[in-house]
Design a protein around this motif. Structure first.
Motif, short mmCIF file in Angstrom:
data_model
loop_
_atom_site.label_atom_id
_atom_site.label_comp_id
_atom_site.label_asym_id
_atom_site.label_seq_id
_atom_site.Cartn_x
_atom_site.Cartn_y
_atom_site.Cartn_z
N ASN A 60 0.85 -1.19 0.00
CA ASN A 60 0.00 0.00 0.00
C ASN A 60 0.88 1.23 0.00
OD1 ASN A 60 -2.43 -1.39 0.05
ND2 ASN A 60 -2.39 -1.56 2.27
N ARG A 98 -4.74 4.01 -13.74
CA ARG A 98 -4.12 2.81 -14.31
C ARG A 98 -3.23 3.18 -15.49
NH1 ARG A 98 -9.10 1.53 -15.05
NH2 ARG A 98 -8.67 1.03 -17.22
N ASP A 122 -0.36 -0.43 -12.16
CA ASP A 122 -0.70 -1.45 -13.15
C ASP A 122 -2.04 -2.07 -12.75
OD1 ASP A 122 -0.16 -3.31 -11.11
OD2 ASP A 122 1.73 -3.98 -12.01
N VAL A 123 -2.47 -3.09 -13.49
CA VAL A 123 -3.79 -3.69 -13.23
C VAL A 123 -3.86 -4.36 -11.86
CG1 VAL A 123 -4.39 -3.99 -15.66
CG2 VAL A 123 -3.16 -5.80 -14.47
N ASP A 124 -2.70 -4.68 -11.28
CA ASP A 124 -2.66 -5.29 -9.95
C ASP A 124 -2.49 -4.27 -8.83
OD1 ASP A 124 -2.94 -7.94 -10.94
OD2 ASP A 124 -0.81 -7.93 -11.48
N GLY A 125 -2.50 -2.98 -9.19
CA GLY A 125 -2.39 -1.93 -8.19
C GLY A 125 -0.97 -1.60 -7.77
N ARG A 126 0.04 -2.14 -8.47
CA ARG A 126 1.43 -1.84 -8.14
C ARG A 126 1.85 -0.52 -8.77
NH1 ARG A 126 2.17 -7.69 -9.48
NH2 ARG A 126 2.33 -6.82 -11.56
N LYS A 128 3.64 2.19 -10.73
CA LYS A 128 4.44 2.17 -11.94
C LYS A 128 4.97 3.54 -12.33
CE LYS A 128 4.28 -2.13 -12.71
NZ LYS A 128 5.50 -2.92 -12.67
#
Length: 158
Positions: A60, A98, A122-126, A128
């Motif tokens: 987070n 995103r 990214d799509v996984d919430g990491r 970028k």
């Protein structure tokens, strides 16, 4: 080169060169929650930044801005050497964007918020990257300038 509405086909997929993943800043400065406000302020000054991302060990993240420091530290007379950034950062981010979003889609989301800096995930919430309203204004200014050049070069002389 104008790329505002251009799409590139690669491996049967459309890739939008104006997606946030292509235009965001990838060199995001991050700190841990326990970093002191004083250290964050030095980093921001050294790198000429208005914000840094605070990364927790659980993946987070939050954000701390120069405005947060002014209002939540200086205004409250807190000691920046002893105050961890997690005590003053914005934890519940108003909006993350995103990396696969197009600029126009992102602008629709941005209009609904009252913030100027947006983590790009990214799509996984990491995390970028990061994009700011200033970045977007500069980009749009360059694109409009390119359109003006085309009009001036192709338009009839009076």
């Amino acid at each position: 080169m104008l790329i505002f509405y251009q799409y590139v086909i690669t491996n049967q997929q459309e890739v939008n060169p104006m997606s946030l993943g292509h235009i965001c800043r990838r060199d995001v400065v991050t700190v841990s929650p326990g970093t002191t406000v004083g250290e964050v302020t030095r980093i921001m000054e050294d790198k000429n930044l208005g914000s840094v991302i605070v990364m927790g060990t659980d993946g987070n993240f939050g954000i701390v801005t120069d405005r947060d420091i002014a209002l939540r530290v200086v205004n409250r007379c807190l000691d920046p050497v002893r105050t961890p950034v997690e005590d003053i950062m914005t934890k519940d981010l108003v909006l993350t964007l995103r990396e696969d979003m197009g600029l126009l889609e992102a602008l629709e989301q941005i209009r609904k918020s009252a913030v100027r800096r947006f983590p790009v995930v990214d799509v996984d919430g990491r995390l970028k990257g990061i994009i700011t309203l200033d970045d977007i204004i500069r980009l749009l200014g360059r694109e409009i300038s390119g359109v003006v050049d085309v009009i001036e070069n192709e338009g009839p002389l009076f």
